[in-house]
Design a protein around this motif. Structure first.
Motif, PDB file in Angstrom:
ATOM      1  N   TYR A 262       0.842  -1.210   0.000  1.00  0.00           N
ATOM      2  CA  TYR A 262       0.000   0.000   0.000  1.00  0.00           C
ATOM      3  C   TYR A 262       0.872   1.254   0.000  1.00  0.00           C
ATOM      4  CZ  TYR A 262      -4.006  -2.981   1.265  1.00  0.00           C
ATOM      5  OH  TYR A 262      -4.992  -3.937   1.285  1.00  0.00           O
ATOM      6  N   SER A 263       1.904   1.242   0.805  1.00  0.00           N
ATOM      7  CA  SER A 263       2.813   2.380   0.877  1.00  0.00           C
ATOM      8  C   SER A 263       3.491   2.633  -0.463  1.00  0.00           C
ATOM      9  CB  SER A 263       3.860   2.127   1.968  1.00  0.00           C
ATOM     10  OG  SER A 263       4.726   3.213   2.085  1.00  0.00           O
ATOM     11  N   LEU A 264       3.853   1.567  -1.146  1.00  0.00           N
ATOM     12  CA  LEU A 264       4.454   1.695  -2.472  1.00  0.00           C
ATOM     13  C   LEU A 264       3.501   2.413  -3.418  1.00  0.00           C
ATOM     14  CD1 LEU A 264       6.838   0.773  -4.421  1.00  0.00           C
ATOM     15  CD2 LEU A 264       5.294  -1.084  -5.031  1.00  0.00           C
ATOM     16  N   PHE A 265       2.235   1.997  -3.424  1.00  0.00           N
ATOM     17  CA  PHE A 265       1.249   2.644  -4.303  1.00  0.00           C
ATOM     18  C   PHE A 265       1.062   4.119  -3.946  1.00  0.00           C
ATOM     19  CE2 PHE A 265      -0.259  -1.745  -5.207  1.00  0.00           C
ATOM     20  CZ  PHE A 265      -0.164  -1.684  -6.589  1.00  0.00           C
ATOM     21  N   LYS A 266       1.114   4.439  -2.675  1.00  0.00           N
ATOM     22  CA  LYS A 266       0.942   5.833  -2.250  1.00  0.00           C
ATOM     23  C   LYS A 266       2.134   6.704  -2.621  1.00  0.00           C
ATOM     24  CE  LYS A 266      -2.021   4.743   1.669  1.00  0.00           C
ATOM     25  NZ  LYS A 266      -2.082   4.508   3.099  1.00  0.00           N
ATOM     26  N   ASN A 267       3.334   6.131  -2.585  1.00  0.00           N
ATOM     27  CA  ASN A 267       4.539   6.946  -2.707  1.00  0.00           C
ATOM     28  C   ASN A 267       5.286   6.836  -4.026  1.00  0.00           C
ATOM     29  OD1 ASN A 267       4.289   7.963  -0.028  1.00  0.00           O
ATOM     30  ND2 ASN A 267       4.986   5.988   0.704  1.00  0.00           N
TER      31      ASN A 267
END
Length: 179
Positions: free
Chosen positions: A87-92
């Protein structure tokens, strides 16, 4: 972060060791070279994940005249953290290319959550684009700089339209494939 997601996702399937992953990445297409992933970087990420308690050594293979091979397994904490990292990858991620490892590991996350993250990102891109267009309309440009402003305006417009197009396409693809 992408390398750690890659390692954790591989360990979700089977226990492995860094050299084996490196070898898998280099055959038949040298993805390791294309991505700039050296053996030392891979070992660094394994070590980092172990220090965080996300993976652990489960076996040491000793071979004559060869260095010992540490075989790793994902821990319960690692299984819990993998979706959060994705999820963090998709956000950042800066762009869709930066989301590649997350996209190939959608099976470890809730697709609705990814779609929501991407929709938020799309709205930000559209909002930012509207701001840029507003500024562009207010610019007063000298004759000698018109070519430059026109060129940059076309270039930025093309990038933004492309980003919007591909984000929309990605959202629709993920929604369609969740059935």
């Amino acid at each position: 972060m992408s390398v750690q997601i890659f390692i954790l996702s591989k360990l979700m399937k089977e226990n492995t060791y860094p050299y084996k992953l490196k070898k898998q990445l280099s055959e038949p297409i040298p993805l390791d070279q294309l991505g700039g992933l050296t053996e030392s970087k891979l070992y660094y990420h394994f070590d980092s994940l172990a220090k965080k308690g996300l993976i652990e050594t489960v076996e040491i293979i000793k071979e004559e005249n060869r260095p010992d091979k540490q075989v790793f397994s994902i821990t319960a904490k690692g299984r819990e953290e993998l979706p959060k990292l994705i999820y963090s990858l998709f956000k950042n991620a800066d762009d869709i290319k930066g989301m590649t490892v997350g996209l190939v590991n959608l099976k470890y996350v809730e697709r609705d959550e990814v779609v929501n993250i991407l929709k938020n990102r799309l709205e930000k891109v559209k909002g930012h684009w509207d701001e840029i267009k507003g500024i562009e309309e207010q610019l007063q440009v000298s004759k000698e700089n018109e070519w430059f402003v026109d060129f940059m305006s076309s270039y930025i417009s093309s990038l933004n339209e492309s980003s919007i197009h591909w984000l929309e396409k990605l959202i629709n693809t993920i929604k369609r494939d969740e059935n």
